[in-house]
Design a protein around this motif. Structure first.
Motif, PDB file in Angstrom:
ATOM      1  N   ALA A 131       0.833  -1.198   0.000  1.00 61.92           N
ATOM      2  CA  ALA A 131       0.000   0.000   0.000  1.00 61.92           C
ATOM      3  C   ALA A 131       0.875   1.259   0.000  1.00 61.92           C
ATOM      4  O   ALA A 131       0.580   2.216  -0.721  1.00 61.92           O
ATOM      5  CB  ALA A 131      -0.926   0.001   1.217  1.00 61.92           C
ATOM      6  N   LYS A 132       1.975   1.243   0.779  1.00 65.03           N
ATOM      7  CA  LYS A 132       2.871   2.401   0.831  1.00 65.03           C
ATOM      8  C   LYS A 132       3.560   2.611  -0.513  1.00 65.03           C
ATOM      9  O   LYS A 132       3.755   3.741  -0.947  1.00 65.03           O
ATOM     10  CB  LYS A 132       3.890   2.239   1.950  1.00 65.03           C
ATOM     11  CG  LYS A 132       3.288   2.527   3.313  1.00 65.03           C
ATOM     12  CD  LYS A 132       4.293   2.399   4.430  1.00 65.03           C
ATOM     13  CE  LYS A 132       3.576   2.661   5.749  1.00 65.03           C
ATOM     14  NZ  LYS A 132       4.266   2.074   6.879  1.00 65.03           N
ATOM     15  N   GLU A 133       3.924   1.508  -1.174  1.00 69.40           N
ATOM     16  CA  GLU A 133       4.544   1.609  -2.506  1.00 69.40           C
ATOM     17  C   GLU A 133       3.579   2.229  -3.508  1.00 69.40           C
ATOM     18  O   GLU A 133       3.978   2.991  -4.380  1.00 69.40           O
ATOM     19  CB  GLU A 133       4.978   0.222  -3.006  1.00 69.40           C
ATOM     20  CG  GLU A 133       6.224  -0.308  -2.345  1.00 69.40           C
ATOM     21  CD  GLU A 133       6.517  -1.749  -2.757  1.00 69.40           C
ATOM     22  OE1 GLU A 133       6.012  -2.190  -3.810  1.00 69.40           O
ATOM     23  OE2 GLU A 133       7.250  -2.424  -2.018  1.00 69.40           O
ATOM     24  N   ALA A 134       2.310   1.879  -3.378  1.00 68.94           N
ATOM     25  CA  ALA A 134       1.294   2.411  -4.301  1.00 68.94           C
ATOM     26  C   ALA A 134       0.892   3.842  -3.926  1.00 68.94           C
ATOM     27  O   ALA A 134       0.157   4.485  -4.673  1.00 68.94           O
ATOM     28  CB  ALA A 134       0.062   1.503  -4.300  1.00 68.94           C
ATOM     29  N   GLY A 135       1.346   4.334  -2.773  1.00 68.97           N
ATOM     30  CA  GLY A 135       1.002   5.682  -2.328  1.00 68.97           C
ATOM     31  C   GLY A 135      -0.439   5.770  -1.849  1.00 68.97           C
ATOM     32  O   GLY A 135      -1.078   6.807  -2.001  1.00 68.97           O
ATOM     33  N   ALA A 136      -0.956   4.683  -1.294  1.00 70.44           N
ATOM     34  CA  ALA A 136      -2.350   4.650  -0.843  1.00 70.44           C
ATOM     35  C   ALA A 136      -2.405   4.058   0.561  1.00 70.44           C
ATOM     36  O   ALA A 136      -1.376   3.835   1.200  1.00 70.44           O
ATOM     37  CB  ALA A 136      -3.186   3.824  -1.813  1.00 70.44           C
ATOM     38  N   ASP A 137      -3.604   3.794   1.019  1.00 71.77           N
ATOM     39  CA  ASP A 137      -3.822   3.240   2.352  1.00 71.77           C
ATOM     40  C   ASP A 137      -4.320   1.806   2.242  1.00 71.77           C
ATOM     41  O   ASP A 137      -4.925   1.418   1.251  1.00 71.77           O
ATOM     42  CB  ASP A 137      -4.880   4.068   3.099  1.00 71.77           C
ATOM     43  CG  ASP A 137      -4.461   5.512   3.274  1.00 71.77           C
ATOM     44  OD1 ASP A 137      -3.389   5.745   3.844  1.00 71.77           O
ATOM     45  OD2 ASP A 137      -5.216   6.402   2.831  1.00 71.77           O
ATOM     46  N   LEU A 138      -4.091   1.045   3.298  1.00 70.32           N
ATOM     47  CA  LEU A 138      -4.650  -0.307   3.407  1.00 70.32           C
ATOM     48  C   LEU A 138      -5.896  -0.182   4.271  1.00 70.32           C
ATOM     49  O   LEU A 138      -5.819   0.211   5.437  1.00 70.32           O
ATOM     50  CB  LEU A 138      -3.638  -1.257   4.057  1.00 70.32           C
ATOM     51  CG  LEU A 138      -4.066  -2.718   4.150  1.00 70.32           C
ATOM     52  CD1 LEU A 138      -4.166  -3.322   2.757  1.00 70.32           C
ATOM     53  CD2 LEU A 138      -3.082  -3.512   4.986  1.00 70.32           C
ATOM     54  N   VAL A 139      -7.061  -0.467   3.684  1.00 69.75           N
ATOM     55  CA  VAL A 139      -8.340  -0.279   4.374  1.00 69.75           C
ATOM     56  C   VAL A 139      -9.027  -1.625   4.525  1.00 69.75           C
ATOM     57  O   VAL A 139      -9.166  -2.383   3.561  1.00 69.75           O
ATOM     58  CB  VAL A 139      -9.261   0.689   3.587  1.00 69.75           C
ATOM     59  CG1 VAL A 139     -10.568   0.894   4.325  1.00 69.75           C
ATOM     60  CG2 VAL A 139      -8.572   2.009   3.352  1.00 69.75           C
ATOM     61  N   GLU A 140      -9.458  -1.927   5.754  1.00 71.61           N
ATOM     62  CA  GLU A 140     -10.175  -3.167   6.045  1.00 71.61           C
ATOM     63  C   GLU A 140     -11.643  -2.957   5.663  1.00 71.61           C
ATOM     64  O   GLU A 140     -12.372  -2.233   6.329  1.00 71.61           O
ATOM     65  CB  GLU A 140     -10.041  -3.461   7.540  1.00 71.61           C
ATOM     66  CG  GLU A 140     -10.503  -4.833   7.945  1.00 71.61           C
ATOM     67  CD  GLU A 140     -10.262  -5.080   9.428  1.00 71.61           C
ATOM     68  OE1 GLU A 140      -9.702  -6.127   9.756  1.00 71.61           O
ATOM     69  OE2 GLU A 140     -10.624  -4.224  10.244  1.00 71.61           O
ATOM     70  N   VAL A 141     -12.075  -3.587   4.553  1.00 74.47           N
ATOM     71  CA  VAL A 141     -13.436  -3.364   4.061  1.00 74.47           C
ATOM     72  C   VAL A 141     -14.429  -4.416   4.548  1.00 74.47           C
ATOM     73  O   VAL A 141     -15.629  -4.158   4.599  1.00 74.47           O
ATOM     74  CB  VAL A 141     -13.474  -3.277   2.514  1.00 74.47           C
ATOM     75  CG1 VAL A 141     -12.844  -1.997   2.042  1.00 74.47           C
ATOM     76  CG2 VAL A 141     -12.837  -4.479   1.869  1.00 74.47           C
ATOM     77  N   ALA A 142     -13.965  -5.606   4.901  1.00 79.40           N
ATOM     78  CA  ALA A 142     -14.866  -6.642   5.410  1.00 79.40           C
ATOM     79  C   ALA A 142     -14.209  -7.333   6.605  1.00 79.40           C
ATOM     80  O   ALA A 142     -13.649  -8.427   6.480  1.00 79.40           O
ATOM     81  CB  ALA A 142     -15.183  -7.650   4.313  1.00 79.40           C
ATOM     82  N   PRO A 143     -14.275  -6.710   7.802  1.00 74.67           N
ATOM     83  CA  PRO A 143     -13.601  -7.275   8.972  1.00 74.67           C
ATOM     84  C   PRO A 143     -14.253  -8.550   9.502  1.00 74.67           C
ATOM     85  O   PRO A 143     -13.623  -9.324  10.205  1.00 74.67           O
ATOM     86  CB  PRO A 143     -13.678  -6.159  10.009  1.00 74.67           C
ATOM     87  CG  PRO A 143     -14.816  -5.313   9.588  1.00 74.67           C
ATOM     88  CD  PRO A 143     -14.897  -5.432   8.092  1.00 74.67           C
ATOM     89  N   GLN A 144     -15.529  -8.798   9.131  1.00 77.69           N
ATOM     90  CA  GLN A 144     -16.225  -9.962   9.667  1.00 77.69           C
ATOM     91  C   GLN A 144     -15.795 -11.269   9.002  1.00 77.69           C
ATOM     92  O   GLN A 144     -16.016 -12.342   9.544  1.00 77.69           O
ATOM     93  CB  GLN A 144     -17.754  -9.783   9.563  1.00 77.69           C
ATOM     94  CG  GLN A 144     -18.316  -9.786   8.174  1.00 77.69           C
ATOM     95  CD  GLN A 144     -18.209  -8.430   7.470  1.00 77.69           C
ATOM     96  OE1 GLN A 144     -17.651  -7.486   8.005  1.00 77.69           O
ATOM     97  NE2 GLN A 144     -18.729  -8.350   6.270  1.00 77.69           N
ATOM     98  N   SER A 145     -15.196 -11.196   7.811  1.00 82.87           N
ATOM     99  CA  SER A 145     -14.797 -12.435   7.137  1.00 82.87           C
ATOM    100  C   SER A 145     -13.503 -12.969   7.747  1.00 82.87           C
ATOM    101  O   SER A 145     -12.808 -12.285   8.488  1.00 82.87           O
ATOM    102  CB  SER A 145     -14.630 -12.188   5.636  1.00 82.87           C
ATOM    103  OG  SER A 145     -13.619 -11.235   5.420  1.00 82.87           O
TER     104      SER A 145
END
Length: 174
Positions: free
Chosen positions: A40-54
């Motif tokens: 994510a840092k290499e892509a210049g973006a954030d790592l976002v948890e979109v489905a924490p229940q799975s």
């Protein structure tokens, strides 16, 4: 979908491994969380948890600020499309004159035209209570004066103590 403030991003994600979706939407499979953060840092973006229940949680590489803005924008658009229906009330008496009834009917038509529900109420006073059938006659005459097909009767005329009332709502347009 979870509310935006419930999503965990970057270092807030405290699991060992995640199912990763990259910034183009391709699935990368199950990856260690540290490795996903580096990607994510290499892509210049954030790592976002979109489905924490799975199990394991699904994380996506995306620009969190832009994602939050788009979500808020979508919510605002949905609110704009919502129509608030108000309840308007028109009151009469059983001994109403023809002109007055026509005038009140015009108001009912106007309210229905605006998309509001209308409660038509007839109030009985004193000896008028002995002749409640006159109230039903007035309500029937009002329905005859209204344009046919412009309304739906939600509740038919009903006696409630000193009042007789019925509910009308506008006909839904297709």
């Amino acid at each position: 979908m979870l509310a935006v403030k419930d999503l965990r991003i970057n270092d807030q994600i405290r699991v060992r491994e995640v199912r990763l979706i990259d910034d183009e939407g391709n699935q990368k499979g199950i990856v260690a969380t540290r490795e996903a953060l580096e990607m994510a840092k290499e892509a210049g973006a954030d790592l976002v948890e979109v489905a924490p229940q799975s199990n394991p949680p699904v994380c996506k590489i995306l620009d969190y600020g832009k994602y939050k803005f788009d979500l808020d924008k979508k919510n605002r658009e949905q609110k704009k499309k919502q129509k608030l229906v108000k309840l308007k009330e028109v009151r009469m008496q059983p001994k109403i004159e023809k002109h007055d009834l026509a005038f009140k009917t015009k108001h009912v038509m106007q309210f229905l035209g605006e998309g509001n529900k209308v409660k038509v109420t007839i109030r009985f006073r004193g000896r008028e209570m002995a002749h409640t059938e006159l109230g039903r006659v007035v309500l029937d005459r009002l329905l005859e004066l209204l344009e046919e097909g412009s309304y739906v009767i939600d509740s038919p005329p009903r006696q409630e103590g000193r009042f007789m009332s019925m509910m009308l709502s506008p006909k839904q347009k297709k």
